[in-house]
Design a protein around this motif. Structure first.
Motif, mmCIF file in Angstrom:
data_model
loop_
_atom_site.group_PDB
_atom_site.id
_atom_site.type_symbol
_atom_site.label_atom_id
_atom_site.label_comp_id
_atom_site.label_asym_id
_atom_site.label_seq_id
_atom_site.Cartn_x
_atom_site.Cartn_y
_atom_site.Cartn_z
ATOM 1 N N PRO A 42 0.820 -1.226 0.000
ATOM 2 C CA PRO A 42 0.000 0.000 0.000
ATOM 3 C C PRO A 42 0.851 1.272 0.000
ATOM 4 O O PRO A 42 0.499 2.255 -0.656
ATOM 5 C CB PRO A 42 -0.818 -0.129 1.292
ATOM 6 C CG PRO A 42 -0.918 -1.593 1.531
ATOM 7 C CD PRO A 42 0.399 -2.154 1.069
ATOM 8 N N TRP A 45 2.073 1.741 -3.582
ATOM 9 C CA TRP A 45 1.016 2.176 -4.492
ATOM 10 C C TRP A 45 0.523 3.587 -4.187
ATOM 11 O O TRP A 45 -0.023 4.253 -5.065
ATOM 12 C CB TRP A 45 -0.151 1.188 -4.435
ATOM 13 C CG TRP A 45 0.129 -0.115 -5.113
ATOM 14 C CD1 TRP A 45 1.345 -0.638 -5.430
ATOM 15 C CD2 TRP A 45 -0.830 -1.070 -5.560
ATOM 16 N NE1 TRP A 45 1.216 -1.858 -6.041
ATOM 17 C CE2 TRP A 45 -0.126 -2.153 -6.139
ATOM 18 C CE3 TRP A 45 -2.213 -1.137 -5.524
ATOM 19 C CZ2 TRP A 45 -0.753 -3.274 -6.666
ATOM 20 C CZ3 TRP A 45 -2.859 -2.244 -6.047
ATOM 21 C CH2 TRP A 45 -2.127 -3.309 -6.624
ATOM 22 N N LEU A 46 0.698 4.040 -2.940
ATOM 23 C CA LEU A 46 0.256 5.376 -2.569
ATOM 24 C C LEU A 46 1.289 6.454 -2.893
ATOM 25 O O LEU A 46 0.974 7.643 -2.852
ATOM 26 C CB LEU A 46 -0.053 5.431 -1.067
ATOM 27 C CG LEU A 46 -1.383 4.827 -0.622
ATOM 28 C CD1 LEU A 46 -1.434 4.720 0.886
ATOM 29 C CD2 LEU A 46 -2.560 5.653 -1.145
ATOM 30 N N GLN A 49 0.506 9.530 -5.115
ATOM 31 C CA GLN A 49 -0.401 10.527 -4.557
ATOM 32 C C GLN A 49 0.335 11.533 -3.672
ATOM 33 O O GLN A 49 -0.188 12.606 -3.377
ATOM 34 C CB GLN A 49 -1.503 9.842 -3.756
ATOM 35 C CG GLN A 49 -2.404 8.947 -4.588
ATOM 36 C CD GLN A 49 -3.562 8.368 -3.791
ATOM 37 O OE1 GLN A 49 -3.898 8.863 -2.728
ATOM 38 N NE2 GLN A 49 -4.181 7.318 -4.313
ATOM 39 N N VAL A 81 -4.636 -5.062 -0.827
ATOM 40 C CA VAL A 81 -3.758 -3.891 -0.952
ATOM 41 C C VAL A 81 -4.521 -2.729 -1.591
ATOM 42 O O VAL A 81 -4.438 -1.583 -1.121
ATOM 43 C CB VAL A 81 -2.514 -4.239 -1.781
ATOM 44 C CG1 VAL A 81 -1.729 -2.986 -2.146
ATOM 45 C CG2 VAL A 81 -1.622 -5.211 -1.013
ATOM 46 N N ALA A 82 -5.265 -3.020 -2.648
ATOM 47 C CA ALA A 82 -6.039 -1.967 -3.319
ATOM 48 C C ALA A 82 -7.097 -1.386 -2.380
ATOM 49 O O ALA A 82 -7.364 -0.180 -2.404
ATOM 50 C CB ALA A 82 -6.695 -2.525 -4.579
ATOM 51 N N VAL A 85 -5.365 0.998 -0.143
ATOM 52 C CA VAL A 85 -5.047 2.224 -0.886
ATOM 53 C C VAL A 85 -6.282 3.101 -0.999
ATOM 54 O O VAL A 85 -6.200 4.340 -0.880
ATOM 55 C CB VAL A 85 -4.496 1.864 -2.280
ATOM 56 C CG1 VAL A 85 -4.383 3.103 -3.159
ATOM 57 C CG2 VAL A 85 -3.130 1.192 -2.148
ATOM 58 N N TRP A 86 -7.426 2.488 -1.216
ATOM 59 C CA TRP A 86 -8.688 3.231 -1.296
ATOM 60 C C TRP A 86 -9.010 3.917 0.033
ATOM 61 O O TRP A 86 -9.392 5.083 0.084
ATOM 62 C CB TRP A 86 -9.803 2.282 -1.707
ATOM 63 C CG TRP A 86 -11.170 2.907 -1.722
ATOM 64 C CD1 TRP A 86 -11.493 4.191 -2.041
ATOM 65 C CD2 TRP A 86 -12.398 2.256 -1.397
ATOM 66 N NE1 TRP A 86 -12.846 4.394 -1.947
ATOM 67 C CE2 TRP A 86 -13.438 3.224 -1.555
ATOM 68 C CE3 TRP A 86 -12.737 0.975 -1.024
ATOM 69 C CZ2 TRP A 86 -14.777 2.919 -1.317
ATOM 70 C CZ3 TRP A 86 -14.071 0.661 -0.790
ATOM 71 C CH2 TRP A 86 -15.072 1.626 -0.937
ATOM 72 N N GLY A 89 -5.843 6.469 0.786
ATOM 73 C CA GLY A 89 -5.482 7.451 -0.224
ATOM 74 C C GLY A 89 -6.583 8.446 -0.508
ATOM 75 O O GLY A 89 -7.627 8.492 0.158
ATOM 76 N N ALA A 96 -9.195 2.845 -7.220
ATOM 77 C CA ALA A 96 -8.611 1.669 -6.564
ATOM 78 C C ALA A 96 -8.748 0.426 -7.442
ATOM 79 O O ALA A 96 -7.816 -0.379 -7.543
ATOM 80 C CB ALA A 96 -9.279 1.437 -5.209
ATOM 81 N N ARG A 99 -6.208 0.689 -10.252
ATOM 82 C CA ARG A 99 -4.874 0.346 -9.777
ATOM 83 C C ARG A 99 -4.734 -1.165 -9.600
ATOM 84 O O ARG A 99 -3.700 -1.742 -9.961
ATOM 85 C CB ARG A 99 -4.591 1.049 -8.447
ATOM 86 C CG ARG A 99 -4.379 2.535 -8.561
ATOM 87 C CD ARG A 99 -4.191 3.171 -7.197
ATOM 88 N NE ARG A 99 -4.061 4.611 -7.288
ATOM 89 C CZ ARG A 99 -2.913 5.238 -7.475
ATOM 90 N NH1 ARG A 99 -1.789 4.546 -7.574
ATOM 91 N NH2 ARG A 99 -2.872 6.547 -7.562
#
Length: 205
Positions: A42, A45-46, A49, A81-82, A85-86, A89, A96, A99
């Motif tokens: 996470p 992936w973040l 942002q 993980v997504a 992130v949602w 983030g 999400a 991604r």
């Protein structure tokens, strides 16, 4: 159209993965890398942002996760993980899902196919595994996924494909390095590794 394709493709991949009951693998040593992925991916992936707006490409980590957990377990972990992130983030649910599709499912599935080709046509050698699956396979899968994402969601940026190529090799370098380390010291963290196959010795306990 693309949000629908991404959502449907992600749902199909998740259903196929869960149909294989991958949670059974968590009873063994794979629990540790799975939990590690939920902590580290996470953040990876973040990262975009937290940086100035620019190219929508980044390191994926999906290839390493497939090599460590296997595709059936990697897909639901990537979905978790997504979801993180949602929650953490600034993007919405569709972001999400996008991604998860382009950074997770697509490169994970591509590297699975590349691994199958290498297993079929090349000898069972540790260098084939670390360089072929860990390094070159990751680079090819990452670039293909990045190129497809650029085609599906064009960005107004010069040399976008060049940047995708460079990022794919960055992902490949990290994956190849970590796979080599894991093969040497903690092979039990690699679901796709087998001492019996690659070293012609009995599997380690």
């Amino acid at each position: 159209m693309w949000p629908l394709i991404e959502t449907a493709g992600t749902a199909l991949a998740l259903m196929l993965a869960l149909a294989l009951r991958p949670w059974r693998l968590l009873r063994g040593p794979l629990l540790t890398p799975a939990l590690g992925a939920l902590v580290l991916l996470p953040l990876l992936w973040l990262t975009p942002q937290l940086m100035p707006a620019g190219l929508r490409i980044q390191l994926s980590g999906a290839s390493l996760l497939v090599l460590m957990l296997g595709w059936p377990l990697a897909v639901p972990v990537l979905a978790a993980v997504a979801a993180l992130v949602w929650l953490l983030g600034s993007g919405g649910a569709l972001d999400a899902v996008g991604r998860l599709w382009w950074l997770g499912v697509v490169p994970a599935t591509l590297v699975l196919g590349i691994g199958a080709v290498l297993r079929r046509w090349l000898p069972p050698n540790p260098f084939v595994y670390t360089l072929g699956r860990g390094f070159i396979g990751t680079a090819l899968a990452g670039f293909a996924a990045g190129a497809l994402m650029q085609w599906a969601h064009p960005v107004a940026a010069d040399q976008a494909l060049v940047a995708a190529w460079l990022m794919a090799w960055g992902d490949a370098f990290l994956t190849g390095l970590l796979v080599a380390v894991f093969v040497a010291f903690v092979p039990q963290w690699l679901a796709t590794w087998s001492d019996a196959r690659y070293l012609r010795t009995p599997d380690r306990e």
